[in-house]
Design a protein around this motif. Sequence first.
Motif, PDB file in Angstrom:
ATOM      1  N   VAL A  66       4.680   9.620   1.469  1.00  0.00           N
ATOM      2  CA  VAL A  66       5.931   9.833   1.094  1.00  0.00           C
ATOM      3  C   VAL A  66       5.014  11.311   1.630  1.00  0.00           C
ATOM      4  O   VAL A  66       3.760  10.601   1.978  1.00  0.00           O
ATOM      5  N   VAL A  67       5.349  12.216   2.553  1.00  0.00           N
ATOM      6  CA  VAL A  67       4.587  12.961   3.064  1.00  0.00           C
ATOM      7  C   VAL A  67       4.727  14.789   2.379  1.00  0.00           C
ATOM      8  O   VAL A  67       5.834  15.308   1.964  1.00  0.00           O
ATOM      9  N   CYS A  68       3.698  15.449   1.589  1.00  0.00           N
ATOM     10  CA  CYS A  68       3.947  16.315   1.021  1.00  0.00           C
ATOM     11  C   CYS A  68       3.449  17.341   2.929  1.00  0.00           C
ATOM     12  O   CYS A  68       3.355  17.545   3.975  1.00  0.00           O
ATOM     13  N   ALA A  69       4.957  18.276   2.696  1.00  0.00           N
ATOM     14  CA  ALA A  69       4.678  19.281   4.034  1.00  0.00           C
ATOM     15  C   ALA A  69       5.657  20.789   3.650  1.00  0.00           C
ATOM     16  O   ALA A  69       6.150  20.506   2.550  1.00  0.00           O
ATOM     17  N   PRO A  70       5.454  21.450   4.454  1.00  0.00           N
ATOM     18  CA  PRO A  70       5.901  22.966   4.321  1.00  0.00           C
ATOM     19  C   PRO A  70       7.403  23.310   3.987  1.00  0.00           C
ATOM     20  O   PRO A  70       8.587  22.281   4.678  1.00  0.00           O
ATOM     21  N   PRO A  71       7.838  23.373   2.802  1.00  0.00           N
ATOM     22  CA  PRO A  71       9.307  23.671   2.354  1.00  0.00           C
ATOM     23  C   PRO A  71      10.302  24.323   3.599  1.00  0.00           C
ATOM     24  O   PRO A  71      11.417  24.811   2.662  1.00  0.00           O
ATOM     25  N   ASP A  72      10.084  23.991   4.409  1.00  0.00           N
ATOM     26  CA  ASP A  72      11.179  25.245   5.492  1.00  0.00           C
ATOM     27  C   ASP A  72      12.339  23.840   4.757  1.00  0.00           C
ATOM     28  O   ASP A  72      11.876  22.670   5.463  1.00  0.00           O
ATOM     29  N   PRO A  73      13.093  24.873   5.205  1.00  0.00           N
ATOM     30  CA  PRO A  73      14.990  24.182   5.046  1.00  0.00           C
ATOM     31  C   PRO A  73      15.042  22.514   6.837  1.00  0.00           C
ATOM     32  O   PRO A  73      15.205  21.643   6.108  1.00  0.00           O
ATOM     33  N   GLU A  74      13.620  22.654   7.795  1.00  0.00           N
ATOM     34  CA  GLU A  74      14.464  22.024   8.683  1.00  0.00           C
ATOM     35  C   GLU A  74      13.360  21.392   8.733  1.00  0.00           C
ATOM     36  O   GLU A  74      13.449  20.197   9.620  1.00  0.00           O
ATOM     37  N   PHE A  75      12.198  21.117   7.664  1.00  0.00           N
ATOM     38  CA  PHE A  75      11.368  19.914   7.617  1.00  0.00           C
ATOM     39  C   PHE A  75      12.121  18.975   6.894  1.00  0.00           C
ATOM     40  O   PHE A  75      12.400  17.982   6.750  1.00  0.00           O
ATOM     41  N   ALA A  76      12.380  19.717   5.582  1.00  0.00           N
ATOM     42  CA  ALA A  76      13.339  18.960   4.608  1.00  0.00           C
ATOM     43  C   ALA A  76      14.361  18.338   5.608  1.00  0.00           C
ATOM     44  O   ALA A  76      14.543  17.188   4.740  1.00  0.00           O
TER      45      ALA A  76
ATOM     46  N   MET B 264       0.568  -1.202  -0.614  1.00  0.00           N
ATOM     47  CA  MET B 264       0.224   0.003   0.365  1.00  0.00           C
ATOM     48  C   MET B 264       0.865   1.606   0.198  1.00  0.00           C
ATOM     49  O   MET B 264       1.703   1.364   0.747  1.00  0.00           O
ATOM     50  N   ARG B 265       0.606   2.475  -1.213  1.00  0.00           N
ATOM     51  CA  ARG B 265       1.402   3.400  -1.223  1.00  0.00           C
ATOM     52  C   ARG B 265       0.067   4.429  -0.333  1.00  0.00           C
ATOM     53  O   ARG B 265      -0.954   4.659  -0.431  1.00  0.00           O
ATOM     54  N   VAL B 266       0.469   6.075   0.661  1.00  0.00           N
ATOM     55  CA  VAL B 266       0.251   6.203   1.044  1.00  0.00           C
ATOM     56  C   VAL B 266       0.584   7.541   1.443  1.00  0.00           C
ATOM     57  O   VAL B 266       1.840   7.502   1.836  1.00  0.00           O
ATOM     58  N   LEU B 267       0.002   8.903   1.010  1.00  0.00           N
ATOM     59  CA  LEU B 267       0.170  10.114   1.533  1.00  0.00           C
ATOM     60  C   LEU B 267       0.400  11.069   2.823  1.00  0.00           C
ATOM     61  O   LEU B 267      -1.088  11.032   3.056  1.00  0.00           O
ATOM     62  N   ILE B 268       0.982  11.039   2.446  1.00  0.00           N
ATOM     63  CA  ILE B 268       1.015  12.020   4.013  1.00  0.00           C
ATOM     64  C   ILE B 268       0.701  13.852   4.138  1.00  0.00           C
ATOM     65  O   ILE B 268       1.791  14.077   3.468  1.00  0.00           O
ATOM     66  N   SER B 269      -0.373  14.156   4.340  1.00  0.00           N
ATOM     67  CA  SER B 269      -0.171  15.394   3.850  1.00  0.00           C
ATOM     68  C   SER B 269      -0.104  16.661   5.314  1.00  0.00           C
ATOM     69  O   SER B 269      -0.803  16.312   6.518  1.00  0.00           O
ATOM     70  N   THR B 270       0.177  17.691   5.413  1.00  0.00           N
ATOM     71  CA  THR B 270       0.565  18.587   6.432  1.00  0.00           C
ATOM     72  C   THR B 270       1.026  20.112   6.269  1.00  0.00           C
ATOM     73  O   THR B 270       1.932  20.019   5.139  1.00  0.00           O
ATOM     74  N   TYR B 271       0.734  20.869   7.001  1.00  0.00           N
ATOM     75  CA  TYR B 271       1.084  22.318   6.648  1.00  0.00           C
ATOM     76  C   TYR B 271       0.987  22.659   8.588  1.00  0.00           C
ATOM     77  O   TYR B 271       0.090  22.627   9.195  1.00  0.00           O
TER      78      TYR B 271
ATOM     79  N   PHE C 193      -3.888  22.195  -3.633  1.00  0.00           N
ATOM     80  CA  PHE C 193      -4.134  20.629  -3.549  1.00  0.00           C
ATOM     81  C   PHE C 193      -3.265  20.128  -5.354  1.00  0.00           C
ATOM     82  O   PHE C 193      -2.918  19.414  -6.033  1.00  0.00           O
ATOM     83  N   ASN C 194      -3.100  21.518  -6.237  1.00  0.00           N
ATOM     84  CA  ASN C 194      -2.262  20.791  -6.936  1.00  0.00           C
ATOM     85  C   ASN C 194      -0.601  20.339  -6.570  1.00  0.00           C
ATOM     86  O   ASN C 194      -0.392  18.762  -7.147  1.00  0.00           O
ATOM     87  N   ALA C 195      -0.031  19.768  -5.502  1.00  0.00           N
ATOM     88  CA  ALA C 195       0.879  19.596  -5.187  1.00  0.00           C
ATOM     89  C   ALA C 195       0.228  18.272  -4.415  1.00  0.00           C
ATOM     90  O   ALA C 195       1.310  16.785  -4.698  1.00  0.00           O
ATOM     91  N   ILE C 196      -0.661  18.479  -3.667  1.00  0.00           N
ATOM     92  CA  ILE C 196      -1.172  16.889  -3.116  1.00  0.00           C
ATOM     93  C   ILE C 196      -1.460  16.007  -4.671  1.00  0.00           C
ATOM     94  O   ILE C 196      -1.263  14.864  -4.109  1.00  0.00           O
ATOM     95  N   LEU C 197      -2.849  16.376  -5.307  1.00  0.00           N
ATOM     96  CA  LEU C 197      -2.585  15.410  -6.208  1.00  0.00           C
ATOM     97  C   LEU C 197      -1.740  15.406  -7.332  1.00  0.00           C
ATOM     98  O   LEU C 197      -1.956  14.045  -7.226  1.00  0.00           O
ATOM     99  N   THR C 198      -0.733  15.833  -7.243  1.00  0.00           N
ATOM    100  CA  THR C 198       0.333  14.934  -8.446  1.00  0.00           C
ATOM    101  C   THR C 198       1.141  14.009  -7.435  1.00  0.00           C
ATOM    102  O   THR C 198       1.329  12.615  -7.395  1.00  0.00           O
TER     103      THR C 198
END
Length: 401
Positions: free
Chosen positions: A32-42, A1-8, A86-91
């Motif tokens: 895979v995690v969608c998250a804010p592009p802050d360097p510390e989160f990366a 199973m593949r799961v997208l984790i989304s947070t902001y 939406f665009n980032a998560i959909l992709t």
Amino acid sequence: MRVLISTYGSRGDVEPMAALAVALRALGAEAVVCAPPDPEFARLLAAADMPMVPAGRPVRPLVTGTGPPPTGDFAARTDAVLDEHFNAILTAATGCEMICATGMFPAAAAARTAADALGIRYRHVSLQPTLLPSRTHPPPERPGRPLPASGGNLALWAHDADSMHALYGAPVNRLRAANGLPPLVNVRDHVHTGQPLLATDPVLDPLHPDDTGITQTGPWILPDERPLPAALDAFLDAGPAPVYIGFGSIPMRPRHDIARIAVGAARRNHRRIVLASGWADLAPVDDRDDCITVDDVNQQQLFPRVAAVVHHGGAGTTATAAVAGTPQTVLPQIVDQPYWARRVSELGIGTAHTGPTLTTRSLTAAIETTLTPQIRARAAATAKLIRTDGAATAAKRLLDT
């Protein structure tokens, strides 16, 4: 199973979701995690060897006021957040069978809309209880939508659903229409669903028996294997246990006054200090050798070695201190922090500074109470009751369903 984790949101929104992603991987799933592009989160997600898709704008400049000010009115800003996420998560969700989301409401609404558009499962996550309808607490104030002066909690939560739809219904429905989805009449409940995951501990956060549909798993703790910096380790070994002072992602203004008050209060209690700079950029108030300043360090390693934790009352810091068995002094600021301050006080594992004005004298008294043998003993006893398997429990529940 593949799961997208989304947070902001801030680190308190990102780190628990990283813990869930790691727990899913341990059970054989891809995440895979969608998250804010802050360097510390990366860096955080890279250290966990977890794929990251940046979504939205960096959060730290928004919170601290160091970035450009937001433009447009509330509706325009909401539309922008919805479109970006939406665009980032959909992709990113291509090939996924589920989206699991939390964070700022428009970002979570974008995640739910992406799941609906893709025809895949969706689970909502709450990292704290105060945004979920309950008989035990009222909803928060919404922008421009004051709560009625009377009415029980259930009536107030019904009002909250109307307020949330008035604020977000039109932009969410525009996004849904653009993707061939029917309109909503209650955007809050559609995004939060009737069966959210609640990543809190039942001892720290007891639920009302009638608050059904919530799956409480325990806090989602990302294991941290980093050693403490050599200078900090040496400081801890060089004398009695210090007091930790840190406010995470809360700016805490004016920062020099906050540092002066907090350091002064610890010194009046004859304690050395570990001062965490955090997003407030706290700095030493003088050059005395009883205080060391740190940036991002392993709190799971540090908190068991300090005498008390003075903090803002974020869900993650509260849970980490509770697991360590270390007494806490909580200075709540926003959102769920007053709730955690109250729970710390009710459990007898620390004190809550809830007065209108923070002074060296008032914080000295709060820390003095926190350091009493009774609270130290209660904190140590409570630590044995706190769950630490919340992320694994949630991951198993997601895969089983």
